[in-house]
Design an enzyme around this catalytic site. Structure first.
Site: not given
Ligand code: EPU
Length: 429
Positions: A118, A394, A113, A302, A18-19
């Site tokens: 975020r 999803r 989610c 995750d 998915k991701n």
């Molecule tokens: N963060 C910041 N600033 C940013 C971006 C992130 O402070 O600009 C912080 C976040 O608040 C968090 C940490 O950095 O505490 C990690 O966030 P990350 O950016 O890695 O998460 P994401 O890219 O929004 C993706 C996956 C999530 C998964 C996370 C961590 C996708 C669409 N989503 O989210 O997947 O939990 O990486 O591995 O790729 C899921 O599949 O259930 C899911 C939520």
């Protein structure tokens, strides 16, 4: 509805990640030609992103159940329906792709989610280093680089999957070299880089903490097959650990599962790595363990709710520490309705193994929370009704029929999601 108590036996095939898919589809916006993407999971997040690209003027052709041709050659729009975009977090990859291809993007602030704040400040910082101007106004992100992006060095303050991918996407067509330092190393980051490279990009070092992107003039079409989903595989592993039985989990990259495998082995589960499969067997009581989530190659956030569900029935006291998200324990109250003994204090959950869980009506609050409730239902006594399963749809392709084929007593009581969102890849064609 799940009637718990059946051990799981047989074989299950894991779908595409998915991701990875939710980044590769928006990145296809930069490709001037047809990209054929194989091993796309049939999940509602993918359907939404394909609809968003279609809304922008892309031609989408569904070749078969898990293969789609995307042609963005004629796209001129730099935005899409606000309602569609705000439903899915991964629409933020359209900022990087739009900036790279058109020097402009207008994208709804990401949804997805809800487990605490975020932010996307690291994405924005990266775009700014490359010369993009970014403003946020009225729930929209406006990004501009009228003269095009120019490579630079971006140091990420937090290890962010989304920021690493978005900056990599934006840098693909920038002038010169971009370096991303303190980059995330998840398997889907390598997959996105491989996809972009197969379309003509020059990205090196993905999978390490320093990624270098040498800007290409143009991306042209090609073929790409998405890697298997690490978290879907891990979810079935946790399900077998919780419910017992023996299952061959096929179409996986065992190396990506090491972080999950080693925890389950500590819990007394037998796991054998095969070439593109893992065999998992649980025939004795589960033991306690401690789990701390971390960026890859650490234990994935995750998988935190699913392993917590399994630990509810492990002998002794387990401690789970969530170190990626602020608030990823909302599902705990639902598990407690089933007899789980969990105390949450901030980022820590203390789980006392219970002798039994009992079926109850419960409700999903997010995707992985939903998977955890299903796992708990599989091993609970009596009937569990899981509501709000559109969250599960999803990110899990055919969860119900896959579990059924392993001997679980599980069925839909109502159509999984509203008819508008139900459209899967087939409905796009
Ligand atoms: N963060 C910041 N600033 C940013 C971006 C992130 O402070 O600009 C912080 C976040 O608040 C968090 C940490 O950095 O505490 C990690 O966030 P990350 O950016 O890695 O998460 P994401 O890219 O929004 C993706 C996956 C999530 C998964 C996370 C961590 C996708 C669409 N989503 O989210 O997947 O939990 O990486 O591995 O790729 C899921 O599949 O259930 C899911 C939520």
């Amino acid at each position: 509805m799940i009637r718990g108590g059946n051990a799981l036996h047989g074989e299950v095939e894991i779908s595409g990640a998915k991701n990875a898919a939710v980044a590769i589809i928006p990145a296809a916006l930069m490709v001037e030609g047809v990209c054929r993407i194989e091993n796309i999971p049939q999940i509602s997040d993918v359907s939404l992103l394909l609809k968003i690209l279609e809304d922008m003027g892309a031609e989408i052709r569904v070749v078969n159940r898990n293969t789609v041709d995307i042609d963005c050659s004629k796209v001129q729009k730099t935005t899409a329906s606000f309602e569609l975009m705000r439903k899915i977090r991964a629409s933020y990859y359209l900022i990087g792709a739009g900036l790279a291809r058109f020097g402009h993007a207008e994208v709804a602030m990401p949804g997805g989610c809800n487990f605490g704040v975020r932010p996307i400040d690291q994405h924005i910082k990266g775009f700014q280093v490359l010369g993009g101007e970014v403003t946020v106004n009225g729930g929209m992100v406006y990004a501009n680089a009228p003269e095009g992006l120019v490579g630079g060095t971006v140091y990420l303050d937090v290890v962010s999957v989304g920021a690493t991918m978005n900056i990599m996407i934006a840098a693909t067509l920038a002038k010169g070299k971009t370096t991303i330092e303190n980059a995330a190393r998840e398997p889907h980051i390598v997959d996105l880089a491989n996809f972009l490279n197969s379309m003509g990009a020059d990205i090196r070092g993905a999978g390490t903490s320093v990624i270098r992107v040498y800007g290409a003039k143009k991306l042209t079409g090609g073929f790409y097959s998405i890697i298997p989903d690490q978290i879907e595989a891990g979810t079935y592993m946790a399900a077998v650990a919780a419910a017992g039985g023996e299952v061959l989990i096929k179409n996986v990259i065992p190396k990506h599962l090491d972080c999950i495998t080693s925890k389950l082995q500590e819990m007394g589960v037998t796991i054998v790595d095969l070439d593109e499969a893992v065999l998992i067997k649980r025939d004795k009581p589960l033991c306690r363990t401690n789990v701390k989530t971390m960026p890859y190659p650490g234990f994935p956030t995750d998988m935190q709710p699913q392993i917590a569900a399994a630990l509810c029935l492990a002998g002794g006291t387990s401690i789970v520490t969530e170190s990626v998200w602020d608030n990823r324990y909302k599902y705990v109250d639902e598990l407690k309705k089933m007899g789980a003994m969990i105390q949450v204090d901030g980022k820590t959950a203390v789980i006392e193994g219970a002798d039994v869980l009992t079926g109850a009506p419960v409700s999903c609050c997010d995707l992985r929370a939903g998977a955890a409730l299903v796992i708990a239902g599989l091993c609970a006594q009596g009937e569990t009704i899981v509501e709000q399963i559109h969250y599960i749809e999803r990110g899990y392709e055919d969860l119900v029929s896959k579990l059924k084929s392993l001997g679980a007593d599980i069925e839909y009581l109502k159509a999984p999601i509203d008819p508008e969102e139900k459209s899967t890849l087939r409905a796009i064609s």
